[in-house]
Design an enzyme around this catalytic site. Structure first.
Site, mmCIF file in Angstrom:
data_model
loop_
_atom_site.group_PDB
_atom_site.id
_atom_site.type_symbol
_atom_site.label_atom_id
_atom_site.label_comp_id
_atom_site.label_asym_id
_atom_site.label_seq_id
_atom_site.Cartn_x
_atom_site.Cartn_y
_atom_site.Cartn_z
ATOM 1 N N HIS A 425 -13.883 -14.686 1.120
ATOM 2 C CA HIS A 425 -14.083 -15.409 -0.164
ATOM 3 C C HIS A 425 -14.406 -14.459 -1.173
ATOM 4 O O HIS A 425 -13.703 -14.317 -2.440
ATOM 5 C CB HIS A 425 -15.212 -16.527 -0.106
ATOM 6 C CG HIS A 425 -15.479 -17.138 -1.111
ATOM 7 N ND1 HIS A 425 -16.436 -16.754 -1.998
ATOM 8 C CD2 HIS A 425 -14.888 -18.242 -1.780
ATOM 9 C CE1 HIS A 425 -16.475 -17.475 -3.010
ATOM 10 N NE2 HIS A 425 -15.302 -18.507 -2.904
ATOM 11 N N GLY A 706 5.273 25.017 2.389
ATOM 12 C CA GLY A 706 3.850 24.698 2.353
ATOM 13 C C GLY A 706 3.281 25.786 1.396
ATOM 14 O O GLY A 706 3.026 27.011 1.924
ATOM 15 N N ASP A 709 -0.524 27.697 2.575
ATOM 16 C CA ASP A 709 -0.178 28.687 3.580
ATOM 17 C C ASP A 709 0.475 29.941 3.230
ATOM 18 O O ASP A 709 0.310 31.093 3.432
ATOM 19 C CB ASP A 709 0.152 28.090 5.213
ATOM 20 C CG ASP A 709 -1.171 27.745 5.661
ATOM 21 O OD1 ASP A 709 -2.319 28.155 5.460
ATOM 22 O OD2 ASP A 709 -0.936 26.885 6.571
ATOM 23 N N CYS A 756 5.740 20.531 -0.309
ATOM 24 C CA CYS A 756 4.681 19.536 -0.252
ATOM 25 C C CYS A 756 3.244 20.392 -0.371
ATOM 26 O O CYS A 756 2.388 19.524 -0.184
ATOM 27 C CB CYS A 756 5.029 19.048 1.061
ATOM 28 S SG CYS A 756 4.694 20.188 2.592
#
Length: 797
Positions: A425, A706, A709, A756
């Site tokens: 609720h 990457g 790294d 990424c």
């Protein structure tokens, strides 16, 4: 009959006659009754209610009580509401109206071959369940009503419930008034009350709950959310327990079993039938063994989801549905359906972001509802008796809320409850009111004190925090229609499945990096080899922790497969059919050791960053069985759930030979590159990946840089060391030359290449440089996407 209509006589156009609940049940019985199980019943019409008021002459008394009422004055509201209800209850139902109700009840009992049928008696207000005004829960429900005398009493109680404190307050806020009066005292006659009398489903012997054909938290329209618990559904509907929760992805339901989420609720209490004078139901404890098992199996989850789709398709809008399972015949039933009234009307073109800046110590945390931030003084209220103490702008902290609390919820700057989940609720009302709420804190009322200045933050993901003091924060609004288009695909880095539906609304071309580590750390928490070798574990503490987490699993290894598949599946579903590139686990040995039972299986390394991680683990005999579980999870996502947009990425692959070995192991477990459209990428994060890019391009479908790294290894810098942190720089020419070379080689071999790493998220100028190098995609943190899109579009021009 003048004042009675059976469900099969009604349709959705009859809301003015019988209210939203009855009209919807009539519509479904007539149009969907052959496809869906719906218990039969009848409506006492709004005309019957009006006749009752007129015949007894109590209309004017109600008008006088409502004249000049201030609904924010809790004491006055309570006094006047009580007086009106007393007036209604003391008046007798007219004889002819009573006779019709009794005759209809006898007819319904005969249909079900019962001398005295047990029925549910519920209110159905004539403005209830309209698309922009959810009157759900504003009036009362009475369950397990048997016999004519109790039925007539329950009908009258329903009529009186049009004037509960919460119902009066809610109507005033929504601009409605009630038959017999309005907040201003005028006779607007906007709302009258019909009563729904429906055969009970014996879910007190099985389970019941609610189902939404939209994600209630984010407004993501392609999933069905099902909540369920043991016993009658009232405790789930009112948010008084933590139920089991299931997510099903709608677009793939016809061919697959896309259950992308299963969460076991605590389900400590259940509502059962009661026998004895004056009691129709009772709340009892759920046995431990039943708390530890799900209320629905896969077949039942899919059955309910299919019904949800049928109902949504019929009404052509997202729906809020109540379901119940009968413990006698084992069948599932739909007992109610109404439009979902919060997320369905959300403006999806505007992205609003709340960012918290400086904050105090954490006082309590729980499940975040919404994404906003609220500041105020805390007011701990433990029962309805204390509602009059609440002041506008305070933060309400309580055990749980129900509709009685709504008059103060609407003036709160935040809501915090001990109990409840995302469909309780407090969660539903706070979304509708647009205020932040944190539910399921367990000990909130004990941990904080009234009068403490605090900040409620729901802006930090699925966990909500209450901080001491006044935090500083910013609010940004973006009109997504005005964002420029880019040649470079802007993708997203994502770790948490629970954020996936929300983040899917941010402009994107898919997920360039979905990290398994977050799912394993948060939802699994156990080392995979500890699950495989569970029977051999001697450490009692480790066994107990595993037992607690896998309480509903005999096969402990299957727990790893299911939870990983559900986490990845939820991300895959949020962005389907766009690519979702999942990086296989890339924990270092020290991180694996921190998982439950992990110390038994992990060596101690002096430099885990350059040690046994990524690809080197997957084909190693010491980890081979554990990697098999990852493969089985990915296979389940693609083949059982049908989410073939999920691609796989291999991290820290040092040599081409190592890449071939990993691909061979994957193929043995049913993940063969190229079959069923499976693409396998490799992380380009080691100089060898770039120096030998031509060879890597022959065995993989693409590269994802990457940069974290890669920068470390190109510059020979430990990225965790503060001593050389000033040298660590992705913008260094040596790093940029490596990236530029990779893009050229990849494109020469018709391979996609993206990035990424963190660099383009943190440095827009680096993102702009990548665009000039014609990189195919950039995968960014969600909070940086909008600004980077603008920068990249400019660079591409």
């Amino acid at each position: 009959m003048k004042y009675i209509k059976f469900f099969n006589e009604l349709s959705i156009s009859d809301v003015p006659l019988v209210g939203g609940k009855n009209a919807s049940l009539g519509e479904m019985v007539r149009k969907l009754g052959k496809k869906i199980n719906i218990p039969d019943g009848f409506a006492v019409t709004a005309g019957g209610y009006k006749y009752f008021l007129e015949k007894t002459g109590i209309e004017d008394k109600i008008d006088r009580q409502l004249l000049g009422l201030d609904t924010r004055n809790m004491k006055e509201l309570a006094q006047r509401g009580s007086a009106i209800r007393g007036t209604i209850m003391s008046a007798g139902l007219p004889f002819d109206l009573k006779s019709e109700i009794v005759a209809a009840y006898k007819k319904l009992s005969k249909k079900y071959r019962a001398s005295v049928l047990d029925v549910a008696v519920r209110s159905s207000a004539t403005a209830e369940d309209l698309p922009d005004a959810s009157f759900a829960g504003q009036q009362e429900s009475f369950l397990n009503i048997t016999g004519e005398k109790d039925l007539l009493s329950a009908v009258k109680k329903c009529m009186a419930s049009l004037y509960t404190n919460r119902a009066i307050s809610y109507r005033v806020d929504k601009g409605f008034s009630a038959q017999g009066g309005s907040a201003s005292g005028g006779k607007h006659h906007d709302i009258a009350l019909s009563v729904c009398v429906q055969k009970m489903v014996r879910s007190d012997l099985a389970s019941a709950g609610v189902m939404f054909t939209i994600d209630t938290e984010s407004g993501f329209k392609d999933v069905i959310l099902i909540n369920g618990s043991w016993g009658l559904g009232e405790l789930v509907v009112k948010g008084k327990i933590s139920p089991d929760e299931y997510y099903v992805y709608k677009p793939l339901m016809k061919k697959y079993k896309p259950i992308v989420g299963r969460t076991l609720g605590t389900k400590k209490f259940q509502m059962k039938y009661a026998r004895g004078k004056g009691n129709t139901t009772k709340i009892v404890s759920v046995p431990q063994k039943d708390q530890a098992r799900h209320v629905l199996d896969d077949k039942e989850i899919m059955q309910l989801a299919k019904w949800g789709m049928i109902i949504e398709e019929h009404y052509k809008r997202p729906m809020d549905i109540e379901w119940a399972q009968d413990g006698r015949d084992g069948k599932l039933y739909i007992v109610q359906a109404r439009p979902e009234t919060v997320q369905a009307i959300k403006d999806l073109h505007v992205l609003e972001e709340h960012h918290i800046k400086q904050k105090g110590e954490v006082l309590i945390k729980g499940q975040a509802v919404g994404s906003k931030i609220g500041i105020g003084k805390i007011r701990v209220i433990k029962s309805v008796a204390g509602l009059h103490e609440f002041k506008k702008g305070e933060i309400l902290v309580t055990e749980m809320t129900d509709p009685d609390w709504e008059p103060i919820m609407k003036i709160a700057s935040g809501i915090v409850t001990n109990a409840g989940g995302r469909t309780c609720h407090a969660a539903i009302v706070s979304r509708e009111l647009g205020i932040p709420a944190i539910v399921g804190t367990k000990t909130g009322t004990k941990e904080v004190k009234t009068g403490t200045l605090a900040t409620v933050s729901c802006a930090e993901g699925e966990i909500g925090y209450v901080y001491r003091g006044k935090a500083s924060f910013t609010v940004q609004k973006h009109d997504l229609r005005k964002l420029p288009k880019t040649r470079t695909n802007i993708m997203m880095n994502l770790a948490s499945p629970e954020k996936a539906f929300n983040h899917s609304f941010i402009p994107n071309k898919g997920v360039g990096l979905a990290r398994e580590e977050f799912i394993i750390n948060t939802f699994i928490q156990i080392h995979p080899l500890a699950l495989i070798n569970y029977k051999d574990i001697k450490d009692k503490e480790v066994r107990e922790k595993i037992n607690d987490l896998t309480v509903d699993y005999k096969d402990k290894a299957q727990f790893f497969i299911d939870k990983l598949a559900e986490g990845v599946g939820r991300i895959g579903a949020a962005f389907y059919p766009k690519d979702v590139i999942v990086r296989l686990s890339d924990f270092k040995t020290n991180e694996y050791a921190n998982l439950i039972g992990g110390k038994e299986y992990e060596p101690k390394e002096d430099n885990p960053m350059l040690g046994w991680r990524g690809a080197s683990r997957y084909y190693d005999e010491k980890y081979l069985q554990a990697f098999a579980l990852e493969c089985k999870a990915m296979k389940k996502v693609r083949e059982e759930m049908g989410l073939v947009n999920v691609k796989i990425m291999i991290p820290f692959c040092r040599t081409v030979e190592e890449g071939k070995q990993v691909l061979s192991v994957m193929a043995k477990h049913g993940l063969r590159r190229g079959v069923n459209g499976l693409e396998v990428y490799v992380m380009a994060e080691i100089p060898s990946n770039i120096i030998l890019a031509e060879e890597f391009a022959k065995i993989f479908d693409g590269f994802s840089i990457g940069s974290n790294d890669l920068t470390q290894l190109v510059l020979g810098v430990d990225r965790d060391s503060e001593l050389v942190a000033h040298i660590y720089d992705e913008n260094n020419e040596a790093v940029k030359r490596q990236i530029s070379h990779l893009i050229q080689v990849a494109h020469k071999h018709k391979r996609k290449v993206g990035i990424c790493g963190q660099a383009p998220s943190d440095y827009p100028e680096f993102a702009a440089w990548l665009a000039t190098q014609k990189i195919d995609s950039m995968s960014l943190t969600p909070d940086s996407i909008v600004k980077v899109i603008k920068r990249v579009a400019k660079a591409e021009k």
